[in-house]
Enzyme design. Structure first.
Site, PDB file in Angstrom:
ATOM      1  N   LYS A   1      91.836  63.344 -24.888  1.00  0.00           N
ATOM      2  CA  LYS A   1      93.050  64.082 -24.529  1.00  0.00           C
ATOM      3  C   LYS A   1      93.673  63.577 -23.230  1.00  0.00           C
ATOM      4  O   LYS A   1      94.882  63.409 -23.147  1.00  0.00           O
ATOM      5  CB  LYS A   1      92.763  65.582 -24.380  1.00  0.00           C
ATOM      6  CG  LYS A   1      92.392  66.279 -25.679  1.00  0.00           C
ATOM      7  CD  LYS A   1      92.417  67.794 -25.508  1.00  0.00           C
ATOM      8  CE  LYS A   1      91.425  68.305 -24.489  1.00  0.00           C
ATOM      9  NZ  LYS A   1      90.017  68.094 -24.859  1.00  0.00           N
TER      10      LYS A   1
ATOM     11  N   ARG B   1      92.754  77.758 -23.296  1.00  0.00           N
ATOM     12  CA  ARG B   1      91.411  77.502 -23.818  1.00  0.00           C
ATOM     13  C   ARG B   1      90.812  78.692 -24.520  1.00  0.00           C
ATOM     14  O   ARG B   1      89.786  78.584 -25.183  1.00  0.00           O
ATOM     15  CB  ARG B   1      90.472  77.139 -22.671  1.00  0.00           C
ATOM     16  CG  ARG B   1      90.511  75.679 -22.420  1.00  0.00           C
ATOM     17  CD  ARG B   1      89.443  75.262 -21.475  1.00  0.00           C
ATOM     18  NE  ARG B   1      89.845  73.955 -20.985  1.00  0.00           N
ATOM     19  CZ  ARG B   1      89.072  73.125 -20.351  1.00  0.00           C
ATOM     20  NH1 ARG B   1      87.838  73.456 -20.101  1.00  0.00           N
ATOM     21  NH2 ARG B   1      89.514  71.956 -19.959  1.00  0.00           N
TER      22      ARG B   1
ATOM     23  N   ARG C   1      79.132  72.061 -23.767  1.00  0.00           N
ATOM     24  CA  ARG C   1      80.601  72.149 -23.731  1.00  0.00           C
ATOM     25  C   ARG C   1      81.170  72.315 -25.132  1.00  0.00           C
ATOM     26  O   ARG C   1      82.151  73.026 -25.336  1.00  0.00           O
ATOM     27  CB  ARG C   1      81.199  70.907 -23.054  1.00  0.00           C
ATOM     28  CG  ARG C   1      81.045  70.951 -21.531  1.00  0.00           C
ATOM     29  CD  ARG C   1      81.385  69.626 -20.910  1.00  0.00           C
ATOM     30  NE  ARG C   1      82.807  69.328 -20.956  1.00  0.00           N
ATOM     31  CZ  ARG C   1      83.301  68.089 -20.908  1.00  0.00           C
ATOM     32  NH1 ARG C   1      82.475  67.050 -20.821  1.00  0.00           N
ATOM     33  NH2 ARG C   1      84.591  67.889 -20.951  1.00  0.00           N
TER      34      ARG C   1
ATOM     35  N   ARG D   1      78.209  56.628 -23.208  1.00  0.00           N
ATOM     36  CA  ARG D   1      78.929  56.087 -22.049  1.00  0.00           C
ATOM     37  C   ARG D   1      77.992  55.732 -20.891  1.00  0.00           C
ATOM     38  O   ARG D   1      77.110  56.502 -20.538  1.00  0.00           O
ATOM     39  CB  ARG D   1      79.897  57.180 -21.572  1.00  0.00           C
ATOM     40  CG  ARG D   1      81.253  56.696 -21.186  1.00  0.00           C
ATOM     41  CD  ARG D   1      82.121  57.863 -20.770  1.00  0.00           C
ATOM     42  NE  ARG D   1      82.966  58.382 -21.827  1.00  0.00           N
ATOM     43  CZ  ARG D   1      83.522  59.603 -21.825  1.00  0.00           C
ATOM     44  NH1 ARG D   1      83.268  60.442 -20.848  1.00  0.00           N
ATOM     45  NH2 ARG D   1      84.297  59.976 -22.803  1.00  0.00           N
TER      46      ARG D   1
ATOM     47  N   ARG E   1      76.589  59.298 -16.375  1.00  0.00           N
ATOM     48  CA  ARG E   1      77.062  60.433 -15.581  1.00  0.00           C
ATOM     49  C   ARG E   1      76.465  61.723 -16.133  1.00  0.00           C
ATOM     50  O   ARG E   1      76.251  61.848 -17.328  1.00  0.00           O
ATOM     51  CB  ARG E   1      78.591  60.536 -15.660  1.00  0.00           C
ATOM     52  CG  ARG E   1      79.313  59.517 -14.832  1.00  0.00           C
ATOM     53  CD  ARG E   1      80.750  59.988 -14.635  1.00  0.00           C
ATOM     54  NE  ARG E   1      81.611  58.874 -14.328  1.00  0.00           N
ATOM     55  CZ  ARG E   1      82.423  58.291 -15.200  1.00  0.00           C
ATOM     56  NH1 ARG E   1      82.502  58.750 -16.435  1.00  0.00           N
ATOM     57  NH2 ARG E   1      83.174  57.282 -14.847  1.00  0.00           N
TER      58      ARG E   1
END
Ligand SMILES: [Zn+2]
Length: 208
Positions: free
Chosen positions: A13, A84, A166, A123, A155
């Site tokens: 996004k 949200r 999440r 990642r 990370r």
């Protein structure tokens, strides 16, 4: 030209939002950016963010409202990271109605949760600024940077359990918004499995 961008974490996004506002000259209303700005000047919110507490709907709604009513947003805006929750949707509807503002389209970048986990948990970054994905763009040598040979790091936000958490919050709180906007007739679903530029083209075609 007023738009909302929805989709699970890791669907790209932020990247798409930047491309859209650059191409169409509208304002990027990102709650992420707003938070970063506010935490610099507001100690109460700053402390909450730092300790991982949720920011109340009231605080978020007020922050967005203040930004939304600034002069530059009159030429058009893209909401990213907001709303949200259904409570935020209702609050937004009240603001829009009072100000006589219409949302043209809600873009929903749809992406399978399995793919989200691959994209995020794969990642890896290097302190030199290079980034990799162990599934899609792996380094030549396992877990070492191609350029500087330093050990790659993952990370915290990209750790699988953090991403899953999440996604659970997204599923419970944000997913119902898709149905809400579908019923309203403003939703356009975008296939998030497509490449970054194909996703951008799909969105651009629907912006007048
Ligand atoms: Zn490096």
């Amino acid at each position: 030209m007023n738009y909302i961008l929805l989709g699970p974490p890791g669907a790209g996004k932020g990247t798409q939002a930047k491309k859209i506002v650059d191409k169409f000259g509208i304002v990027h209303l990102s709650t992420g950016h707003m938070f970063r700005k506010v935490t610099k000047s507001d100690d109460v919110i700053s402390e909450r963010v730092a300790s991982g507490q949720l920011i109340s709907d009231e605080i978020v709604v007020n922050m967005v409202k203040n930004r939304l009513l600034q002069e530059d947003a009159k030429k058009g805006f893209l909401l990213d990271g907001f709303p949200r929750t259904l409570t935020q949707v209702q609050a937004l509807d009240v603001i829009l109605e009072a100000e006589n503002i219409k949302i043209d389209t809600v873009f929903f970048i749809d992406l399978d949760y399995k793919e989200v986990i691959k994209r995020t948990s794969g990642r890896r970054v290097c302190s030199c600024g290079a980034s990799y994905n162990m599934f899609f763009i792996p380094p030549k040598e396992d877990s070492k940077c191609d350029f500087c040979k330093k050990e790659l790091i993952q990370r915290n936000d990209d750790k699988e359990e953090v991403v899953k958490n999440r996604l659970n919050i997204y599923e419970a709180q944000t997913k119902p918004l898709i149905e809400y906007y579908r019923k309203k007739g403003t939703l356009i679903k975008i296939d998030g499995l497509k490449s970054e530029s194909e996703v951008f083209n799909q969105i651009s075609e629907n912006i007048k």
